[in-house]
Design an enzyme around this catalytic site. Structure first.
Site, PDB file in Angstrom:
ATOM      1  N   HIS A   1     161.722  37.641  69.635  1.00  0.00           N
ATOM      2  CA  HIS A   1     162.217  38.969  69.270  1.00  0.00           C
ATOM      3  C   HIS A   1     161.168  39.645  68.387  1.00  0.00           C
ATOM      4  O   HIS A   1     160.047  39.168  68.271  1.00  0.00           O
ATOM      5  CB  HIS A   1     163.594  38.876  68.594  1.00  0.00           C
ATOM      6  CG  HIS A   1     163.583  38.079  67.318  1.00  0.00           C
ATOM      7  ND1 HIS A   1     163.305  38.654  66.097  1.00  0.00           N
ATOM      8  CD2 HIS A   1     163.768  36.767  67.084  1.00  0.00           C
ATOM      9  CE1 HIS A   1     163.346  37.715  65.156  1.00  0.00           C
ATOM     10  NE2 HIS A   1     163.617  36.561  65.737  1.00  0.00           N
ATOM     11  N   LEU A   2     161.498  40.743  67.749  1.00  0.00           N
ATOM     12  CA  LEU A   2     160.519  41.586  67.059  1.00  0.00           C
ATOM     13  C   LEU A   2     159.606  40.850  66.085  1.00  0.00           C
ATOM     14  O   LEU A   2     158.392  40.948  66.183  1.00  0.00           O
ATOM     15  CB  LEU A   2     161.223  42.742  66.331  1.00  0.00           C
ATOM     16  CG  LEU A   2     160.291  43.684  65.555  1.00  0.00           C
ATOM     17  CD1 LEU A   2     159.257  44.313  66.467  1.00  0.00           C
ATOM     18  CD2 LEU A   2     161.085  44.745  64.834  1.00  0.00           C
TER      19      LEU A   2
END
Length: 88
Positions: free
Chosen positions: A15-16
């Protein structure tokens, strides 16, 4: 060109935050850095491309480095991925 097969160990995948860590690390090298995940080929220097790939925990990826500092890049990025990109 050098490559290594790795398993993503981050509990929530790339994810980010871990995608950002991976991309920032890849940008330190001059060589091309590609992640193969199934049929996808992802440019690892782009955080958006890494995030958009939706790579989950336990997914096997092939990390490919091609260029003048490919061996250093492969060693550094492999260790970062194996260590969970700061999340494990």
């Amino acid at each position: 060109m050098v490559s290594k097969t790795l398993t993503v160990v981050n509990p929530s995948g790339l994810h980010l935050r871990p995608a950002g860590v991976l991309s920032q690390t890849a940008m330190k090298f001059k060589c091309d850095v590609i992640i193969e995940c199934g049929e996808k080929r992802i440019v690892a220097k782009s955080v958006l491309n890494v995030m958009a790939a939706g790579i989950k925990c336990g997914t096997e990826i092939n990390l490919i480095c091609d260029g003048e500092d490919e061996n250093d890049a492969l060693a550094t990025l492999s260790k970062a991925i194996e260590d969970g990109l700061g999340e494990k």
